[in-house]
Design a protein around this motif. Structure first.
Motif, PDB file in Angstrom:
ATOM      1  N   GLY A   1      36.117  39.239  36.849  1.00 41.81           N
ATOM      2  CA  GLY A   1      36.969  40.391  37.111  1.00 41.81           C
ATOM      3  C   GLY A   1      36.170  41.666  37.288  1.00 41.81           C
ATOM      4  O   GLY A   1      36.366  42.415  38.256  1.00 41.81           O
ATOM      5  N   GLU A   2      35.238  41.918  36.367  1.00 38.37           N
ATOM      6  CA  GLU A   2      34.403  43.108  36.459  1.00 38.37           C
ATOM      7  C   GLU A   2      33.475  43.032  37.667  1.00 38.37           C
ATOM      8  O   GLU A   2      33.223  44.034  38.339  1.00 38.37           O
ATOM      9  CB  GLU A   2      33.564  43.282  35.190  1.00 38.37           C
ATOM     10  CG  GLU A   2      34.356  43.660  33.947  1.00 38.37           C
ATOM     11  CD  GLU A   2      35.055  42.476  33.294  1.00 38.37           C
ATOM     12  OE1 GLU A   2      35.970  42.688  32.500  1.00 38.37           O
ATOM     13  OE2 GLU A   2      34.663  41.331  33.598  1.00 38.37           O
ATOM     14  N   LEU A   3      32.982  41.826  37.937  1.00 36.03           N
ATOM     15  CA  LEU A   3      32.096  41.635  39.084  1.00 36.03           C
ATOM     16  C   LEU A   3      32.816  41.979  40.387  1.00 36.03           C
ATOM     17  O   LEU A   3      32.264  42.669  41.255  1.00 36.03           O
ATOM     18  CB  LEU A   3      31.601  40.188  39.116  1.00 36.03           C
ATOM     19  CG  LEU A   3      30.428  39.871  40.047  1.00 36.03           C
ATOM     20  CD1 LEU A   3      29.169  40.579  39.572  1.00 36.03           C
ATOM     21  CD2 LEU A   3      30.201  38.369  40.118  1.00 36.03           C
ATOM     22  N   ALA A   4      34.055  41.527  40.503  1.00 37.67           N
ATOM     23  CA  ALA A   4      34.837  41.805  41.714  1.00 37.67           C
ATOM     24  C   ALA A   4      35.151  43.297  41.833  1.00 37.67           C
ATOM     25  O   ALA A   4      35.043  43.875  42.920  1.00 37.67           O
ATOM     26  CB  ALA A   4      36.130  40.985  41.686  1.00 37.67           C
ATOM     27  N   TYR A   5      35.529  43.916  40.723  1.00 41.76           N
ATOM     28  CA  TYR A   5      35.888  45.347  40.740  1.00 41.76           C
ATOM     29  C   TYR A   5      34.700  46.206  41.144  1.00 41.76           C
ATOM     30  O   TYR A   5      34.800  47.071  42.021  1.00 41.76           O
ATOM     31  CB  TYR A   5      36.402  45.756  39.363  1.00 41.76           C
ATOM     32  CG  TYR A   5      36.785  47.214  39.251  1.00 41.76           C
ATOM     33  CD1 TYR A   5      38.044  47.657  39.653  1.00 41.76           C
ATOM     34  CD2 TYR A   5      35.890  48.153  38.741  1.00 41.76           C
ATOM     35  CE1 TYR A   5      38.398  48.996  39.552  1.00 41.76           C
ATOM     36  CE2 TYR A   5      36.230  49.490  38.638  1.00 41.76           C
ATOM     37  CZ  TYR A   5      37.488  49.911  39.042  1.00 41.76           C
ATOM     38  OH  TYR A   5      37.825  51.234  38.949  1.00 41.76           O
ATOM     39  N   ILE A   6      33.560  45.973  40.506  1.00 39.58           N
ATOM     40  CA  ILE A   6      32.369  46.769  40.795  1.00 39.58           C
ATOM     41  C   ILE A   6      31.879  46.522  42.222  1.00 39.58           C
ATOM     42  O   ILE A   6      31.482  47.459  42.928  1.00 39.58           O
ATOM     43  CB  ILE A   6      31.250  46.456  39.783  1.00 39.58           C
ATOM     44  CG1 ILE A   6      31.648  46.933  38.379  1.00 39.58           C
ATOM     45  CG2 ILE A   6      29.939  47.111  40.211  1.00 39.58           C
ATOM     46  CD1 ILE A   6      31.801  48.425  38.240  1.00 39.58           C
ATOM     47  N   SER A   7      31.905  45.255  42.660  1.00 39.52           N
ATOM     48  CA  SER A   7      31.414  44.950  44.010  1.00 39.52           C
ATOM     49  C   SER A   7      32.289  45.584  45.075  1.00 39.52           C
ATOM     50  O   SER A   7      31.794  46.028  46.117  1.00 39.52           O
ATOM     51  CB  SER A   7      31.349  43.431  44.218  1.00 39.52           C
ATOM     52  OG  SER A   7      32.640  42.846  44.138  1.00 39.52           O
TER      53      SER A   7
END
Length: 269
Positions: free
Chosen positions: A142-148
């Protein structure tokens, strides 16, 4: 099918076989009993042979760039059967879970801990924009998708979240398999620990809940169902907690702590 991919599948089978042969092991540290699962041995073996020093010959083919990329890309799909199994564990305890549903929802506020506790530490260690990606959450999908999506993975924020993602992948299951029984020894209620096992990572949740179930076998079904329910809620509600609570709070704290990061904090808020 590419030959390198066949090497990868063969290596997975060998590592799983070795881990299952080792089996469940119990380690005693004073009065603390730690149960080490085959999952932990599998992760450890995969980590050791993945060290660049050992990547020679056939190991170089197993840990090729294509195989590593494939493994990361399809990790979620590979985990789906496991999540389906945990979904089935929830069903027998659904009434009990619903009766304390507010507790599961309240625990989602714990996701703010990485911002409240982690961001000041990251800033003190000298991180700046990298701290945004590193402390938004546990650095899972989730965090990976948001930041990317917001900054791209080539940005300092992207490097921050990628670092935490890789560290969590390599050491998360091992850490939680040790930390959960340690907290049980300190007197924490096993149901509370089972609920807290659902941190948003299937491998971490499995490691924590399985070791707890091994420590308290008479409550194993309850532990696994609580952990699974918590994991499902974290996967769903955690996204909204991150977007509407964690990110704005992080922007405010980043602006306050760095003073010179006003422009970036305003962009993140």
């Amino acid at each position: 099918m590419k030959k390198g991919f066949i090497y990868l599948i063969a290596a997975v089978v060998v590592i799983i076989t070795i881990s299952e042969m080792i089996g469940l092991q119990t380690l005693q540290f004073g009065k603390v009993t730690v149960t080490v699962l085959p999952l932990v041995f599998a992760v450890a073996i995969g980590m050791i042979f993945g060290i660049p020093f050992f990547r020679k010959g056939i190991l170089k083919k197993i840990y090729s760039k294509e195989n590593v990329g494939f493994s990361g890309q399809y990790l979620i799909i590979i985990m789906l059967p496991l999540m389906a199994r945990y979904g089935a564990d929830v069903a027998p305890h659904i009434k009990e879970i619903l009766s304390i549903g507010w507790v599961f929802i309240l625990q989602e506020l714990g996701n703010l801990g990485t911002v409240i506790l982690g961001l000041p530490v990251a800033i003190m260690l000298g991180l700046r924009r990298e701290a945004i990606g590193a402390t938004l959450g546990l650095g899972r999908e989730g965090e990976l998708a948001y930041i990317s999506e917001k900054y791209t993975l080539n940005s300092p924020e992207g490097r921050g979240v990628l670092s935490i993602y890789l560290i969590g992948t390599l050491f998360g299951a091992i850490f939680f398999s040790i930390f959960a029984p340690f907290l049980l020894y300190l007197g924490f209620d096993v149901k509370a620990l089972a609920m807290s096992s659902g941190v948003g990572s299937a491998s971490m949740m499995t490691a924590a809940s399985s070791t707890l179930a091994a420590q308290v076998p008479d409550q194993s079904s309850t532990i696994l169902s609580y952990a699974a329910a918590s994991q499902l809620l974290t996967s769903f509600l955690g996204t909204y907690t991150m977007v509407f609570l964690a990110a704005p709070l992080q922007g405010f704290m980043y602006r306050t702590l760095t003073r010179g990061g006003k422009r970036h904090a305003e962009r993140n808020a």
